[in-house]
Design a protein around this motif. Structure first.
Motif, PDB file in Angstrom:
ATOM      1  N   LEU A 111       0.860  -1.080   0.154  1.00  0.00           N
ATOM      2  CA  LEU A 111      -0.229  -0.037   0.062  1.00  0.00           C
ATOM      3  C   LEU A 111       0.854   1.034   0.047  1.00  0.00           C
ATOM      4  O   LEU A 111       0.413   2.350  -0.686  1.00  0.00           O
ATOM      5  CB  LEU A 111      -0.884   0.035   1.212  1.00  0.00           C
ATOM      6  CG  LEU A 111      -1.895  -1.108   1.195  1.00  0.00           C
ATOM      7  CD1 LEU A 111      -2.814  -0.982   2.537  1.00  0.00           C
ATOM      8  CD2 LEU A 111      -2.743  -1.177  -0.079  1.00  0.00           C
ATOM      9  N   GLN A 116      -0.894   4.734  -1.046  1.00  0.00           N
ATOM     10  CA  GLN A 116      -2.300   4.715  -0.392  1.00  0.00           C
ATOM     11  C   GLN A 116      -1.863   5.670   1.128  1.00  0.00           C
ATOM     12  O   GLN A 116      -0.895   5.502   1.656  1.00  0.00           O
ATOM     13  CB  GLN A 116      -2.645   3.341  -0.179  1.00  0.00           C
ATOM     14  CG  GLN A 116      -3.104   2.481  -1.120  1.00  0.00           C
ATOM     15  CD  GLN A 116      -4.042   3.230  -2.160  1.00  0.00           C
ATOM     16  OE1 GLN A 116      -5.042   4.008  -1.426  1.00  0.00           O
ATOM     17  NE2 GLN A 116      -4.030   3.184  -3.291  1.00  0.00           N
ATOM     18  N   THR A 161      -3.863  -5.711   0.314  1.00  0.00           N
ATOM     19  CA  THR A 161      -4.464  -5.028  -0.864  1.00  0.00           C
ATOM     20  C   THR A 161      -5.797  -5.167  -1.584  1.00  0.00           C
ATOM     21  O   THR A 161      -6.060  -4.736  -2.629  1.00  0.00           O
ATOM     22  CB  THR A 161      -3.294  -5.351  -2.067  1.00  0.00           C
ATOM     23  OG1 THR A 161      -3.397  -6.718  -2.369  1.00  0.00           O
ATOM     24  CG2 THR A 161      -1.991  -5.094  -1.604  1.00  0.00           C
TER      25      THR A 161
END
Length: 251
Positions: A111, A116, A161
Motif C-alpha cells: 500500500l 495509499q 491490497t
C-alpha cells in the motif's frame, strides 16, 4: 463469475535458437471467482512459468491470458507493474519479507508503494491482525519470529491490497508439517471468505486443501481432479495416485 481465462497459452524460450525450449505447449482453463486451485507437476513441467505469465512477470509466446476482463498480453511493462499492484498478490516459499522493516511495515509495504494513505493502511490491517492471530508479533521483525509466523505476515501483506487473485508459489515448502497445516488452515479460512487462490505446489497434502487440482506434464494439462465432498485424506490419496501414474508415464 469467471475471473481468469487461459486460452491455448504457450511459452517458448530462445525461440530463434537452434534448441528452443517450449516450457508451455498448450494450456487452457478458467478460474471462477472464489475458487481455490492447486497446480501440480514434476519439476520442469511448466508450473512456475505458468504462474509467472499469470503474474505478468513473463509474456506468453502464444495464446491469451485474460484476468478480470483484461488481456494481459497487451500490457506494457509499466501497465503490467500497475496491474500486479492493483489486482494480484503473492505468497512465496521463502516469505520475501524485508528484515529492515517491522512486521507491520512489511504488511503495509504494497500500500505504501501504491501511495495509499496511512489511514487506509491502519483500517485494513486491524481485521488481518485478528484473523491471522499475529497480535503478539505485529511490531517485531521478521528475523525475530518463526517461519510459520513469517508466512502469516506474508499472507497479511498479500491480503491487505484486497487482491482479485492470490498466487501462491510453494507456500508451505519451507515449513515443517505442523506449521504447514496451520498455514493451509489459514488458506482454507480466507478462501471460505471469498478469496480466489491459485497455488503451485509439489505437496499432495497441500493440494488436498484446494477445491480443484490441475496436473501439468510436459507443458500441457495432463488431468484435473475436483475435491467435491471428499475428505482431505481421501482427496490427498487421489492426488497422490494421479501423480504416481503421471510420473510413471501413464496416460
Amino acid at each position: 463469475m469467471t475471473l481468469l481465462q487461459l486460452h491455448h497459452v504457450q511459452r517458448t524460450y530462445q525461440p530463434n535458437s537452434t534448441h528452443p525450449v517450449q516450457a508451455l505447449k498448450d494450456i487452457s482453463f478458467d478460474v471462477q471467482l472464489g475458487e481455490y486451485i492447486a497446480i501440480m507437476g514434476e519439476s520442469g513441467a511448466g508450473k512456475s512459468t505458468l504462474l509467472n505469465i499469470i503474474a505478468t512477470l513473463e509474456k506468453a509466446s502464444g495464446g491469451e491470458v485474460i484476468l478480470n476482463k483484461q488481456n494481459l498480453s497487451h500490457f506494457t511493462a509499466d501497465e503490467a507493474a500497475r496491474f500486479r499492484r492493483e489486482h494480484l498478490a503473492f505468497v512465496f516459499q521463502h516469505f520475501n519479507l524485508l528484515d529492515s522493516l517491522s512486521n507491520r511495515d512489511n504488511i503495509y509495504l504494497p500500500l505504501v508503494l501504491a501511495s495509499q494513505p496511512l489511514k487506509l493502511m491502519q483500517e485494513r490491517i486491524v481485521p488481518l491482525i485478528q484473523s491471522l492471530h499475529i497480535e503478539k508479533i505485529i511490531d517485531r521483525y521478521p528475523n525475530d519470529i518463526s517461519g510459520g509466523q513469517q508466512q502469516r505476515i506474508a499472507i497479511a501483506r498479500a491480503l491487505i491490497t484486497h487482491p482479485n487473485l492470490i498466487l501462491a508459489d510453494e507456500p508451505t515448502g519451507a515449513l515443517d508439517s505442523n506449521t504447514s497445516q496451520e498455514i493451509l488452515a489459514l488458506f482454507d479460512h480466507i478462501n471460505k471468505k471469498g478469496q480466489t487462490i491459485l497455488m503451485v505446489t509439489h505437496s499432495a497434502a497441500a493440494a488436498s486443501h484446494a477445491k480443484r487440482t490441475i496436473f501439468i506434464k510436459d507443458g500441457r494439462i495432463y488431468h484435473e481432479l475436483y475435491r467435491g465432498n471428499d475428505s482431505y485424506s481421501a482427496y490427498q490419496q487421489k492426488i497422490s495416485n494421479t501423480m504416481m501414474v503421471m510420473t510413471n508415464g501413464g496416460e
